[in-house]
Write a protein that holds these residues in place. Structure first.
Motif, PDB file in Angstrom:
ATOM      1  N   GLN A  68       0.831  -1.209   0.000  1.00 20.81           N
ATOM      2  CA  GLN A  68       0.000   0.000   0.000  1.00 20.81           C
ATOM      3  C   GLN A  68       0.867   1.260   0.000  1.00 20.81           C
ATOM      4  O   GLN A  68       0.557   2.239  -0.675  1.00 20.81           O
ATOM      5  CB  GLN A  68      -0.930   0.010   1.211  1.00 20.81           C
ATOM      6  CG  GLN A  68      -2.033  -1.005   1.137  1.00 20.81           C
ATOM      7  CD  GLN A  68      -2.799  -1.117   2.453  1.00 20.81           C
ATOM      8  OE1 GLN A  68      -2.430  -0.514   3.460  1.00 20.81           O
ATOM      9  NE2 GLN A  68      -3.866  -1.906   2.432  1.00 20.81           N
ATOM     10  N   VAL A  71       2.208   1.817  -3.500  1.00 17.88           N
ATOM     11  CA  VAL A  71       1.157   2.356  -4.369  1.00 17.88           C
ATOM     12  C   VAL A  71       0.952   3.839  -4.082  1.00 17.88           C
ATOM     13  O   VAL A  71       0.853   4.656  -5.009  1.00 17.88           O
ATOM     14  CB  VAL A  71      -0.165   1.567  -4.180  1.00 17.88           C
ATOM     15  CG1 VAL A  71      -1.335   2.278  -4.820  1.00 17.88           C
ATOM     16  CG2 VAL A  71      -0.023   0.159  -4.745  1.00 17.88           C
ATOM     17  N   ARG A  72       0.919   4.218  -2.805  1.00 15.37           N
ATOM     18  CA  ARG A  72       0.742   5.640  -2.447  1.00 15.37           C
ATOM     19  C   ARG A  72       1.909   6.486  -2.944  1.00 15.37           C
ATOM     20  O   ARG A  72       1.715   7.603  -3.419  1.00 15.37           O
ATOM     21  CB  ARG A  72       0.598   5.792  -0.941  1.00 15.37           C
ATOM     22  CG  ARG A  72      -0.752   5.370  -0.442  1.00 15.37           C
ATOM     23  CD  ARG A  72      -0.942   5.753   1.020  1.00 15.37           C
ATOM     24  NE  ARG A  72      -2.091   5.057   1.546  1.00 15.37           N
ATOM     25  CZ  ARG A  72      -2.056   4.178   2.535  1.00 15.37           C
ATOM     26  NH1 ARG A  72      -0.922   3.913   3.148  1.00 15.37           N
ATOM     27  NH2 ARG A  72      -3.148   3.585   2.949  1.00 15.37           N
ATOM     28  N   GLN A  74       3.837   5.853  -5.520  1.00 12.47           N
ATOM     29  CA  GLN A  74       3.714   5.933  -6.976  1.00 12.47           C
ATOM     30  C   GLN A  74       2.644   6.953  -7.365  1.00 12.47           C
ATOM     31  O   GLN A  74       2.836   7.748  -8.274  1.00 12.47           O
ATOM     32  CB  GLN A  74       3.386   4.557  -7.560  1.00 12.47           C
ATOM     33  CG  GLN A  74       3.418   4.502  -9.063  1.00 12.47           C
ATOM     34  CD  GLN A  74       4.806   4.708  -9.625  1.00 12.47           C
ATOM     35  OE1 GLN A  74       5.815   4.447  -8.973  1.00 12.47           O
ATOM     36  NE2 GLN A  74       4.875   5.200 -10.832  1.00 12.47           N
ATOM     37  N   GLU A  75       1.517   6.936  -6.651  1.00 12.62           N
ATOM     38  CA  GLU A  75       0.454   7.907  -6.926  1.00 12.62           C
ATOM     39  C   GLU A  75       0.935   9.329  -6.670  1.00 12.62           C
ATOM     40  O   GLU A  75       0.624  10.243  -7.440  1.00 12.62           O
ATOM     41  CB  GLU A  75      -0.776   7.613  -6.055  1.00 12.62           C
ATOM     42  CG  GLU A  75      -1.533   6.367  -6.472  1.00 12.62           C
ATOM     43  CD  GLU A  75      -2.625   5.983  -5.489  1.00 12.62           C
ATOM     44  OE1 GLU A  75      -2.709   6.584  -4.390  1.00 12.62           O
ATOM     45  OE2 GLU A  75      -3.397   5.063  -5.815  1.00 12.62           O
ATOM     46  N   THR A  76       1.707   9.526  -5.625  1.00 11.11           N
ATOM     47  CA  THR A  76       2.250  10.851  -5.312  1.00 11.11           C
ATOM     48  C   THR A  76       3.198  11.306  -6.413  1.00 11.11           C
ATOM     49  O   THR A  76       3.154  12.461  -6.842  1.00 11.11           O
ATOM     50  CB  THR A  76       2.982  10.827  -3.952  1.00 11.11           C
ATOM     51  OG1 THR A  76       2.062  10.392  -2.953  1.00 11.11           O
ATOM     52  CG2 THR A  76       3.538  12.182  -3.596  1.00 11.11           C
ATOM     53  N   ARG A  77       4.062  10.400  -6.886  1.00  7.32           N
ATOM     54  CA  ARG A  77       4.976  10.746  -7.984  1.00  7.32           C
ATOM     55  C   ARG A  77       4.193  11.123  -9.235  1.00  7.32           C
ATOM     56  O   ARG A  77       4.523  12.100  -9.906  1.00  7.32           O
ATOM     57  CB  ARG A  77       5.913   9.576  -8.288  1.00  7.32           C
ATOM     58  CG  ARG A  77       7.088   9.514  -7.358  1.00  7.32           C
ATOM     59  CD  ARG A  77       8.102   8.473  -7.847  1.00  7.32           C
ATOM     60  NE  ARG A  77       8.522   7.712  -6.697  1.00  7.32           N
ATOM     61  CZ  ARG A  77       8.247   6.447  -6.447  1.00  7.32           C
ATOM     62  NH1 ARG A  77       7.560   5.732  -7.295  1.00  7.32           N
ATOM     63  NH2 ARG A  77       8.656   5.867  -5.352  1.00  7.32           N
ATOM     64  N   HIS A  78       3.170  10.359  -9.551  1.00  2.04           N
ATOM     65  CA  HIS A  78       2.369  10.646 -10.740  1.00  2.04           C
ATOM     66  C   HIS A  78       1.676  12.002 -10.610  1.00  2.04           C
ATOM     67  O   HIS A  78       1.614  12.763 -11.571  1.00  2.04           O
ATOM     68  CB  HIS A  78       1.327   9.546 -10.971  1.00  2.04           C
ATOM     69  CG  HIS A  78       1.910   8.301 -11.537  1.00  2.04           C
ATOM     70  ND1 HIS A  78       1.687   7.883 -12.816  1.00  2.04           N
ATOM     71  CD2 HIS A  78       2.726   7.370 -10.983  1.00  2.04           C
ATOM     72  CE1 HIS A  78       2.334   6.754 -13.033  1.00  2.04           C
ATOM     73  NE2 HIS A  78       2.970   6.427 -11.925  1.00  2.04           N
ATOM     74  N   PHE A  79       1.162  12.295  -9.424  1.00  2.00           N
ATOM     75  CA  PHE A  79       0.482  13.576  -9.215  1.00  2.00           C
ATOM     76  C   PHE A  79       1.466  14.731  -9.371  1.00  2.00           C
ATOM     77  O   PHE A  79       1.158  15.731 -10.020  1.00  2.00           O
ATOM     78  CB  PHE A  79      -0.163  13.617  -7.822  1.00  2.00           C
ATOM     79  CG  PHE A  79      -0.865  14.918  -7.549  1.00  2.00           C
ATOM     80  CD1 PHE A  79      -2.091  15.191  -8.134  1.00  2.00           C
ATOM     81  CD2 PHE A  79      -0.290  15.861  -6.719  1.00  2.00           C
ATOM     82  CE1 PHE A  79      -2.736  16.390  -7.892  1.00  2.00           C
ATOM     83  CE2 PHE A  79      -0.922  17.060  -6.469  1.00  2.00           C
ATOM     84  CZ  PHE A  79      -2.154  17.330  -7.055  1.00  2.00           C
ATOM     85  N   ARG A  82       2.414  15.086 -13.004  1.00  5.60           N
ATOM     86  CA  ARG A  82       1.291  15.633 -13.763  1.00  5.60           C
ATOM     87  C   ARG A  82       1.229  17.151 -13.618  1.00  5.60           C
ATOM     88  O   ARG A  82       1.014  17.877 -14.580  1.00  5.60           O
ATOM     89  CB  ARG A  82      -0.007  14.997 -13.289  1.00  5.60           C
ATOM     90  CG  ARG A  82      -1.216  15.491 -14.028  1.00  5.60           C
ATOM     91  CD  ARG A  82      -2.459  14.805 -13.532  1.00  5.60           C
ATOM     92  NE  ARG A  82      -3.595  15.273 -14.320  1.00  5.60           N
ATOM     93  CZ  ARG A  82      -4.824  15.217 -13.935  1.00  5.60           C
ATOM     94  NH1 ARG A  82      -5.118  14.671 -12.779  1.00  5.60           N
ATOM     95  NH2 ARG A  82      -5.792  15.662 -14.685  1.00  5.60           N
TER      96      ARG A  82
END
Length: 180
Positions: A68, A71-72, A74-79, A82
């Motif tokens: 988890q 995943v968090r 990775q989501e932070t990096r993507h945000f 972006r």
């Protein structure tokens, strides 16, 4: 001794849940310690099995937590990517406009300078700054590519060959310089 571990109780694995209904996993270390000191072999085996099951659950919980967290992250990096990319799209639009107007060299040059400034402004919003090259050579921020004799004092920067950049006071890329 805890009454759950009385030798008169036959605590085989199949009987374990019914004989210890009040047993909770958080109490496992306490009752395992008591069970180890009992003379009843069945209770000791039962306690060892319970401890092994607790260990497996804890290990599974840790693995789930680790996954988890990945995943968090990775989501932070993507945000974050972006957000930066969205800001850079404006710079790309200006490049497209400049490439359409290559007939007038003066306007083209002015447009390129404006785009560079816009690009640097976006980077500065995110903590990126150019490494300063005035003054003396600093090995923490500069990379001496060429050394030549010059009338300036030793270790003075003569020329900047490639700009260096810092992100929040940390060097991303050293400035390549010519030193005297």
């Amino acid at each position: 001794l805890d009454p759950r571990f009385h030798p008169s109780i036959d605590a085989t694995h199949s009987q374990y849940p019914s004989h210890f209904p009040s047993l909770h996993w958080s109490a496992c270390p306490d009752w395992c310690a008591q069970a180890i000191h009992t003379s009843n072999h069945s209770i000791r085996v039962c306690a060892c099995e319970a401890a092994a099951e607790l260990l497996q659950r804890t290990q599974a919980n840790y693995e789930n937590f680790r996954k988890q967290t990945e995943v968090r992250m990775q989501e932070t990096r993507h945000f974050a990517a972006r957000q930066v990319i969205t800001e850079l799209l404006g710079v790309i639009d200006h490049f497209d406009l400049a490439l359409k107007n290559t007939k007038n060299k003066d306007e083209f040059e002015v447009g390129m300078k404006l785009m560079r400034e816009q690009f640097l402004a976006v980077l500065k919003q995110h903590g990126v700054e150019e490494v300063q090259t005035e003054g003396e050579f600093d090995p923490r921020a500069h990379e001496a590519v060429i050394k030549e004799a010059h009338e300036l004092p030793e270790n003075s920067i003569i020329e900047e060959l490639q700009k260096g950049y810092m992100l929040n006071e940390t060097v991303l890329r050293h400035t390549k310089v010519k030193v005297g």
